[in-house]
Design an enzyme around this catalytic site. Structure first.
Site, short mmCIF file in Angstrom:
data_model
loop_
_atom_site.label_atom_id
_atom_site.label_comp_id
_atom_site.label_asym_id
_atom_site.label_seq_id
_atom_site.Cartn_x
_atom_site.Cartn_y
_atom_site.Cartn_z
N ASP A 35 31.76 20.64 39.90
CA ASP A 35 33.09 20.05 39.94
C ASP A 35 33.04 18.58 39.55
O ASP A 35 32.01 17.95 39.68
CB ASP A 35 33.59 20.08 41.39
CG ASP A 35 34.69 21.09 41.57
OD1 ASP A 35 34.87 21.93 40.67
OD2 ASP A 35 35.36 21.02 42.61
N LYS A 75 35.00 19.65 32.19
CA LYS A 75 35.06 19.64 30.73
C LYS A 75 35.33 21.02 30.15
O LYS A 75 35.34 21.21 28.94
CB LYS A 75 33.73 19.11 30.17
CG LYS A 75 33.48 17.66 30.55
CD LYS A 75 32.71 16.90 29.49
CE LYS A 75 32.43 15.47 29.91
NZ LYS A 75 31.12 15.31 30.56
#
Ligand code: SAH
Length: 403
Positions: free
Chosen positions: A196, A218
């Site tokens: 995370d 991402k």
């Protein structure tokens, strides 16, 4: 003494412990855990030892040692503070051919206690002559190395097959030291880590070059799609036989969508282990000296998501009820809308001068705290330029003052 290291099966066998001070207190739990039938002989005991007797974990004869006490014993420990008594116990043990540890004088007995530790069914004993600090330090270092995965306990053994599946691990609020021992151990075994945004970066830096690290922040696509992508990746890697660690900030089940990931994996037939974490909701206030409860000040704390506004039709939060609360309120994801939440609380009865602290980047080097009141907090954090992630703590505990 040149000791010979051995493992004793004490289950159901009588072990006599003479003396019930702090030395006995340290030795007794392992004897009890080994299933020994412990007879304790001592005129008085520490409260902790007394509690073991009360709980029926050992039998305590409340009196001084008398010759003959070692009858039927397989093993004896002389732990009094009186060398004369310890010597008498050791002498009786010698006569009866019972191995005996003398706490005050290792060479005066016929056995010595190893510094022990265990790790997943592996028992470690260290003896360092008459240097207990050294044996304890080596024991600690070994256990630590095993737990963190620095030392692999079965590199070539046939039982060391990579464990497929997913571990959902809470990484704590940000300081890499605040992950649990179990979380760290599993992380050290990962083939793939899906981390995370809020999971501590330093933990990832420690991973070996062979570990695939996927940054969940991402993962492309919008918010909803991103979660599906994360679930899909967890399942895909686990099904390919890899051990996947899903590293999440704080505790995986506190506003982290952790349970959605568990459901997705389970539905796909992928086994999941959940490792709880230290949630930012409690630890970040603590890090700046704010206890979420305090006797006679707050007998409740409520953790609330600030993800949606009070008037949002999807909101499940009872703001009028929170406004009537006297205790501590902890808001997560609330920085952007802090003014709206503060207004809602005041509208529903909370005093405008209720103390508020906002802590950004808690437990990290960049940690910042702003102290204010419900009436002024929105302006205060705007003026200070406070950005997420931040915890908002509301209530009288905020005014207690850091220790
Ligand atoms: N599962 C996490 C919370 C996820 S929601 C936990 O148990 O901590 C994300 C929110 O957590 C952030 O918006 C912020 O409100 C809070 N948060 C997480 N880490 C934080 C930190 N180090 N400092 C301040 N707030 C933090």
């Amino acid at each position: 003494m040149k000791p010979y290291l051995v493992g004793l099966d004490l289950a159901g066998r009588r072990v006599v412990v003479v003396g019930a001070g702090t030395v006995a207190q340290r030795r007794l739990p392992r004897l009890i855990a080994a299933g020994a039938e412990v007879l304790l002989v001592a005129p008085k005991a520490t409260p902790a030892v007394e509690a073991m007797a009360t709980a029926g974990e050992l039998h305590w004869d409340v009196r001084g040692y008398a010759d003959g006490d070692l009858e039927d014993a397989w093993y004896a420990l002389a732990c009094t503070s009186d060398p004369v008594i310890n010597a008498a116990v050791a002498a009786e043990a010698q006569r009866r051919r019972v191995f005996c540890v003398r706490a005050d004088d290792a060479t005066g007995g016929s056995a010595v206690t190893a510094a022990t530790g265990d790790h997943e069914g592996l028992l470690i004993g260290v003896l360092a002559g008459r240097r207990p600090r050294r044996s304890a330090a080596v024991r600690d270092a070994l256990i630590d190395a095993l737990r963190t995965g620095v030392v692999d306990d079965a590199p070539d053994a046939e039982d060391h097959v990579p464990t497929p599946g997913v571990a959902l691990v809470g990484a704590g609020p940000g300081d890499p030291d605040l992950i649990t021992v179990r979380g760290r151990r599993l992380l050290a075994r990962a083939d793939v880590v899906l981390a995370d945004r809020l999971a501590p970066r330093e933990l990832l830096d420690e991973l070996g070059a062979h570990v695939t690290v996927i940054d969940a922040a991402k993962v492309p696509y919008g918010r909803a799609m991103a979660q599906e992508q994360i679930n899909a990746q967890l399942i895909e890697h686990a099904k390919a036989g890899r051990f996947v660690v899903r590293l999440k900030g704080g505790d995986p089940y506190v506003f982290g969508r952790g349970f959605e990931e568990v459901l997705a994996c389970t539905a796909a037939g992928v086994p999941v282990t959940v490792v709880p974490g230290i949630t930012s909701a409690i630890s970040v206030p603590a890090a700046v000296g704010i206890p979420v409860t305090h006797r006679a000040v707050a007998h409740e704390f409520v953790v609330v998501s600030g993800h949606v506004a009070p008037d949002d039709p999807t909101s499940l939060v009872d703001w009028p009820a929170l406004g009537r609360l006297r205790g501590t309120l902890v808001l997560l994801m609330a920085v952007e809308r802090i003014g709206v939440f503060a207004d809602a609380l005041v509208t529903h009865g909370r005093a405008p001068d209720t103390p508020v602290a906002v802590v950004a980047d808690g437990t990290l080097r960049s940690e910042r705290v702003v102290r204010s009141t419900l009436a002024e907090v929105a302006a205060a954090i705007a003026a200070e330029g406070i950005r997420p992630p931040a915890i908002v703590v509301i209530g009288p505990v905020v005014a207690l003052g850091a220790p």
